[in-house]
Design a protein around this motif. Sequence first.
Motif, PDB file in Angstrom:
ATOM      1  N   TYR A  96      27.929  12.033   2.590  1.00 19.91           N
ATOM      2  CA  TYR A  96      28.318  10.723   3.099  1.00 19.91           C
ATOM      3  C   TYR A  96      28.440   9.668   1.998  1.00 19.91           C
ATOM      4  CZ  TYR A  96      27.269  12.673   7.677  1.00 19.91           C
ATOM      5  OH  TYR A  96      27.275  13.454   8.803  1.00 19.91           O
ATOM      6  N   LEU A 139      29.474   5.254   5.303  1.00 12.44           N
ATOM      7  CA  LEU A 139      28.919   5.857   6.516  1.00 12.44           C
ATOM      8  C   LEU A 139      27.690   6.611   6.069  1.00 12.44           C
ATOM      9  CD1 LEU A 139      29.483   6.307   9.612  1.00 12.44           C
ATOM     10  CD2 LEU A 139      30.426   8.530   8.941  1.00 12.44           C
ATOM     11  N   SER A 144      23.556   5.902  10.024  1.00 16.10           N
ATOM     12  CA  SER A 144      24.686   5.254  10.689  1.00 16.10           C
ATOM     13  C   SER A 144      25.024   5.911  12.016  1.00 16.10           C
ATOM     14  CB  SER A 144      25.920   5.322   9.782  1.00 16.10           C
ATOM     15  OG  SER A 144      25.751   4.567   8.600  1.00 16.10           O
ATOM     16  N   LEU A 145      24.829   7.212  12.102  1.00 13.33           N
ATOM     17  CA  LEU A 145      25.216   8.008  13.272  1.00 13.33           C
ATOM     18  C   LEU A 145      23.983   8.497  14.016  1.00 13.33           C
ATOM     19  CD1 LEU A 145      27.716  10.250  11.294  1.00 13.33           C
ATOM     20  CD2 LEU A 145      28.425   8.572  13.022  1.00 13.33           C
ATOM     21  N   ALA A 156      27.249   4.699  17.101  1.00 17.47           N
ATOM     22  CA  ALA A 156      27.215   4.024  15.801  1.00 17.47           C
ATOM     23  C   ALA A 156      27.345   2.523  15.971  1.00 17.47           C
ATOM     24  CB  ALA A 156      28.344   4.538  14.904  1.00 17.47           C
ATOM     25  N   THR A 162      28.307   1.003   7.869  1.00 17.93           N
ATOM     26  CA  THR A 162      28.934   1.875   8.862  1.00 17.93           C
ATOM     27  C   THR A 162      30.329   1.362   9.145  1.00 17.93           C
ATOM     28  OG1 THR A 162      26.751   2.332   9.832  1.00 17.93           O
ATOM     29  CG2 THR A 162      28.691   2.895  11.159  1.00 17.93           C
ATOM     30  N   ASP A 163      31.325   2.012   8.567  1.00 14.72           N
ATOM     31  CA  ASP A 163      32.712   1.555   8.610  1.00 14.72           C
ATOM     32  C   ASP A 163      33.500   2.329   9.661  1.00 14.72           C
ATOM     33  OD1 ASP A 163      35.024   0.091   6.957  1.00 14.72           O
ATOM     34  OD2 ASP A 163      35.684   2.146   7.407  1.00 14.72           O
ATOM     35  N   LEU A 167      34.125   6.410  10.242  1.00 15.65           N
ATOM     36  CA  LEU A 167      33.758   6.990  11.534  1.00 15.65           C
ATOM     37  C   LEU A 167      34.901   7.825  12.095  1.00 15.65           C
ATOM     38  CD1 LEU A 167      31.937   4.015  13.303  1.00 15.65           C
ATOM     39  CD2 LEU A 167      30.950   6.268  12.862  1.00 15.65           C
ATOM     40  N   HIS A 193      21.274   0.068  10.453  1.00 16.28           N
ATOM     41  CA  HIS A 193      21.474   1.474  10.798  1.00 16.28           C
ATOM     42  C   HIS A 193      21.240   1.680  12.290  1.00 16.28           C
ATOM     43  CE1 HIS A 193      20.828   3.654   6.654  1.00 16.28           C
ATOM     44  NE2 HIS A 193      22.080   3.321   6.853  1.00 16.28           N
TER      45      HIS A 193
END
Length: 312
Positions: A96, A139, A144-145, A156, A162-163, A167, A193
Amino acid sequence: MNEAQTASHILMIRPVRFAGNVQTAASNRFQQLNDGEPVDAAQAAALREFDTLAERLRLAGVVVHVVDDTSEPHTPDALFPNNWVSFHADGTVVLYPMLAPNRRLERRLDIIETLDREHGFHVSRTIDLTHREAEEKFLEGTGSLVLDRRHRIAYACLSPRTDMDVLGEFAQRLDYEIVAFDAFDAGGAPIYHTNVLMSVGEHFAAVCSACIEPSRREAVIRLLESSGRVIVDLSMAQMQNFAGNMLELRTRLGSPVIAMSECARNSLDASQLAALTARGERIVSADIPTIERLGGGSVRCMIAEVHLPERK
């Protein structure tokens, strides 16, 4: 390919030079840095906290793969490996893009090779999203996820880490549906996050719904409920105490274990604890105040679940 929600094998990185990271502080309101704090004392305390958590998870029956960090280059946040890598049941490894330059140094291909060659896991492909760093788009893994692995849904909250474009690439390459939303703390700052406000287990979803923007809140909760999970709604104060940063795992024999910090556990009330353990889940907790205060992350951040297939 069907994937279990929880893992019985986990990766943890033992700290060597842990410290508060000034490169991450601007976007992480959970960090509490103290310029006058001795670096050696912070490392010693974090090491004790790390070892206690790893040992308690082992005693509970989770298989813990510990890898020592390296002294050079200096990676103060190396004990949070879930931000740079994730492992999947079809043999996929994802790398990532990360916001802080010194966190990018945490990525170690030798760790992936060790899991493959020495610990009996099979890696079939690597998806490398790190080229996005050149575009200033990030990300940060399962920070982020928050993944519903069974239903292939990735939750998210958008932030500097976190873009939306990254994503989209993750979703396309791993065949996930993205549920994106904005989320804010009590002071109106973006949550850095997703995994500090939400945890998705086998039969529960712990979430601070008050953080989620009102226009998306009901849809997110409805989708979590439609997956058959009991909602454990967390308050803003509980989120601030890292209650959202829990993670359900399972033992080698398949029994459920929920890992969290003592701070998180002590913030939960009796009804919330009952909901989390309604199906026999065992809570394993450890006191990690130095890591939480200086690192701005908690137990879930310290664990990368190894969902890779094992060689026969």
